[in-house]
Design an enzyme around this catalytic site. Structure first.
Site, PDB file in Angstrom:
ATOM      1  N   ASP A 168       0.737  -1.228  -0.034  1.00 33.71           N
ATOM      2  CA  ASP A 168      -0.108  -0.068  -0.049  1.00 33.71           C
ATOM      3  C   ASP A 168       0.940   1.299  -0.062  1.00 33.71           C
ATOM      4  OD1 ASP A 168      -1.615   2.237   1.022  1.00 33.71           O
ATOM      5  OD2 ASP A 168      -3.151   0.789   1.354  1.00 33.71           O
ATOM      6  N   HIS A 169       1.151   1.817  -1.157  1.00 27.73           N
ATOM      7  CA  HIS A 169       2.106   2.760  -1.354  1.00 27.73           C
ATOM      8  C   HIS A 169       1.907   4.096  -0.193  1.00 27.73           C
ATOM      9  CE1 HIS A 169      -0.489   5.216  -4.133  1.00 27.73           C
ATOM     10  NE2 HIS A 169       0.519   6.185  -3.763  1.00 27.73           N
ATOM     11  N   HIS A 206      -5.691   3.217   0.865  1.00 28.97           N
ATOM     12  CA  HIS A 206      -4.909   4.146   1.414  1.00 28.97           C
ATOM     13  C   HIS A 206      -5.193   4.709   2.630  1.00 28.97           C
ATOM     14  CE1 HIS A 206      -2.761   3.133  -2.220  1.00 28.97           C
ATOM     15  NE2 HIS A 206      -3.425   3.659  -3.058  1.00 28.97           N
TER      16      HIS A 206
HETATM   17  C1  BG6 Z   1      -3.403   5.086  -6.653  1.00 26.95           C
HETATM   18  C2  BG6 Z   1      -4.719   4.924  -7.124  1.00 26.95           C
HETATM   19  O1  BG6 Z   1      -3.369   3.842  -5.695  1.00 26.95           O
HETATM   20  O2  BG6 Z   1      -3.206   5.940  -5.623  1.00 26.95           O
HETATM   21  C3  BG6 Z   1      -4.853   6.147  -8.149  1.00 26.95           C
HETATM   22  O3  BG6 Z   1      -4.965   4.061  -7.850  1.00 26.95           O
HETATM   23  C4  BG6 Z   1      -4.515   7.471  -7.359  1.00 26.95           C
HETATM   24  O4  BG6 Z   1      -6.081   6.340  -8.550  1.00 26.95           O
HETATM   25  C5  BG6 Z   1      -2.990   7.249  -6.324  1.00 26.95           C
HETATM   26  O5  BG6 Z   1      -4.159   8.538  -8.225  1.00 26.95           O
HETATM   27  C6  BG6 Z   1      -2.772   8.362  -5.705  1.00 26.95           C
HETATM   28  O6  BG6 Z   1      -1.616   8.256  -5.284  1.00 26.95           O
HETATM   29  P1  BG6 Z   1      -0.618   9.658  -4.517  1.00 26.95           P
HETATM   30  O7  BG6 Z   1       0.621   8.916  -4.142  1.00 26.95           O
HETATM   31  O8  BG6 Z   1      -0.360  10.349  -5.927  1.00 26.95           O
HETATM   32  O9  BG6 Z   1      -1.500  10.440  -3.607  1.00 26.95           O
END
Ligand code: BG6
Length: 497
Positions: A183-184, A246
């Site tokens: 989960d980044h 997230h």
């Molecule tokens: C991803 C989603 O996991 O997270 C995308 O699939 C989204 O739709 C992205 O744009 C947002 O990530 P960050 O790090 O730019 O907030």
């Protein structure tokens, strides 16, 4: 910390994530001299590419590396690119594992990667289990000679049932400690810092409960629409794409009890407990009152026409998939009893921002006159991105006669920590997995607990009676009706651009 020699095998290597996130993260790790000396990336996918074509696609001709490459000498770029290889997997990710396993063996021998293999599954969830099964048939899950790890990208399942099936399926072939669910958001420095803010400051933690916190607000906004991912997004929607993973990860860090130490399992245990304490909304009336969904409609931003969601490529013109979701909920435990949480996420907002706002209660007895609207409560604003930082809002005396109170800010910005290199989320997470540290990865029960909460909302939005779907113009803060959710508080905090 030393990182062992290893090979990273990426499934779905011709996809967007590999070019946009994974390779740039590895490239940065390479520049920062964080990759092991013996390191190979083997991209595997359905497209028919040669090693050279793959290198061209994700390195030499990549829009994501263009600027960085300019700053380096050719030799360095080449050295990095030469670590990348490609193997065609056939049309269905299921055909050529014999070829793949032979290729892995050959590369292992030529590059001394000591049979340490990390498989990164950036494929649709429906294929994940098949890949794991095929790997096990070729003993590529067997750790007798080197580690074998599996990183699984989101979406992890489609709902609770599919997530459970996926967990069970994967666990037939790999042991839980071998499985890394990515989960980044957990790779973001500011998300991790939630734990430090709470648990290493005696000025915050004693107040972190129902006695002092009035409500918690979390906003995740993106200015982009669904971009080129209409096909994927239309089957997903804001709740699955952002909230289940997230945002509930952020919620779990805000809600959790102090872990007894910083060991991965201690932290993960507390996060699971936190997710399990979210009050699941089951009856339609509760769901009606506490959830709002919406879609962006066509409009103009700065004189330019912007497509509505239903007009985007890959999206069904009658789609009921939400691009905006706002959820109010409660947490059923001792610490949080009665404290509402308001969480929203959306595409096509006025700006890109993620922040957590802890709204403290106003003092029980007001002695001084307030000088303005809404300036009574103390707020702690944790800015996840961009302009990463922490902001405390508190009252000060307006200079002059009497005791008028006005709001002032105490700011901290990460950018003020000069010289500190803040790793990108994917860099940090890849490096952690390469070193076998799963702290920032989600465990099976954690993912399931998150689905447990989200499932009834999804079900209600799909099958419920009289479910509302609002529209909002691209570039505004969602439908006006979303303010109704905020009860007597009036409105959401819409951070400036
Ligand atoms: C991803 C989603 O996991 O997270 C995308 O699939 C989204 O739709 C992205 O744009 C947002 O990530 P960050 O790090 O730019 O907030």
């Amino acid at each position: 910390k030393k990182t062992d020699s290893q090979m990273l095998i990426i499934f779905g290597a011709s996809g967007d994530l590999t070019a946009r996130k994974l390779i740039p993260a590895l490239f940065n790790l390479y520049i920062a001299e964080q990759l092991p000396d013996n390191f190979v990336v083997l991209g595997a996918s359905r497209s028919n590419l040669s090693d050279e074509e793959f290198r061209g696609k994700v390195v030499y001709d990549s829009t994501y590396l263009k600027e960085k490459i300019k700053e380096l000498d050719k030799k360095q770029v080449e050295d990095f690119a030469n670590k990348l290889f490609y193997e065609d997997l056939g049309d269905d990710y299921a055909s050529d594992y014999e070829g793949l396993s032979k290729r892995i063996e050959t590369l292992n021998d030529s590059h001394d990667t000591e049979h340490n293999y990390m498989f990164y599954l950036s494929t649709p969830p429906s294929i994940v289990e098949t890949v794991a099964k095929n790997l096990s048939e070729y003993n590529l899950n067997d750790e007798s000679k080197g580690f074998k790890r599996l990183i699984v990208e989101k979406p992890f399942g489609y709902n609770l049932e599919t997530a459970k099936n996926l967990n069970n399926g994967l666990q037939q072939y790999f042991k839980e400690p071998q499985i890394y669910r990515i989960d980044h958001y957990l790779g973001k420095e500011t998300v991790q810092n939630l734990l430090v803010t709470r648990f290493s400051n005696s000025i915050f933690e004693p107040l972190w409960n129902r006695n002092y916190i009035h409500h918690v607000e979390i906003t995740n906004a993106e200015s982009v629409g669904v971009e080129k991912r209409g096909g994927y997004y239309d089957k997903s929607g804001a709740l699955r794409d952002m909230f289940q993973n997230h945002l509930l990860q952020i919620v779990s860090l805000v809600v959790m009890e102090p872990p007894i130490g910083d060991q991965p399992e201690e932290i993960r245990n507390e996060k699971v407990k936190a997710l399990k304490s979210l009050r699941v909304m089951r009856d339609e009336q509760t769901l009606f009152n506490n959830t709002i969904r919406a879609q962006y409609v066509s409009s103009e931003i700065d004189g330019e026409k912007v497509k509505g969601y239903r007009e985007e490529d890959g999206v069904d013109p009658n789609s009921t998939t939400e691009t905006y979701a706002a959820i109010k909920f409660f947490v059923d435990n001792w610490r949080w009893h009665g404290v509402p949480f308001y969480v929203r996420t959306a595409k096509r907002m006025p700006t890109k921002v993620t922040e957590v706002i802890i709204h403290f209660k106003t003092p029980h007895h007001q002695i001084f006159q307030d000088s303005g609207v809404n300036s009574k409560d103390n707020k702690l604003i944790i800015r996840i991105q961009p302009d990463e930082g922490i902001l405390v809002k508190f009252g000060v005396k307006v200079p002059g006669q009497g005791f008028k109170v006005e709001r002032a800010n105490l700011d901290f910005y990460y950018s003020s920590l000069a010289q500190t290199y803040v790793m990108e989320a994917y860099e940090r997470l890849l490096l952690d997995a390469m070193q076998g540290d799963a702290t920032l990865y989600a465990r099976a029960d954690e993912v399931e607990a998150a689905w447990e909460f989200v499932d009834p909302i999804l079900d209600y939005w799909k099958n419920g009676k009289d479910v509302r779907m609002y529209g909002y113009a691209a570039g505004v803060w969602g439908p006006e009706n979303a303010d109704e959710l905020i009860d007597d508080l009036g409105f959401w905090r819409n951070p400036g651009k």
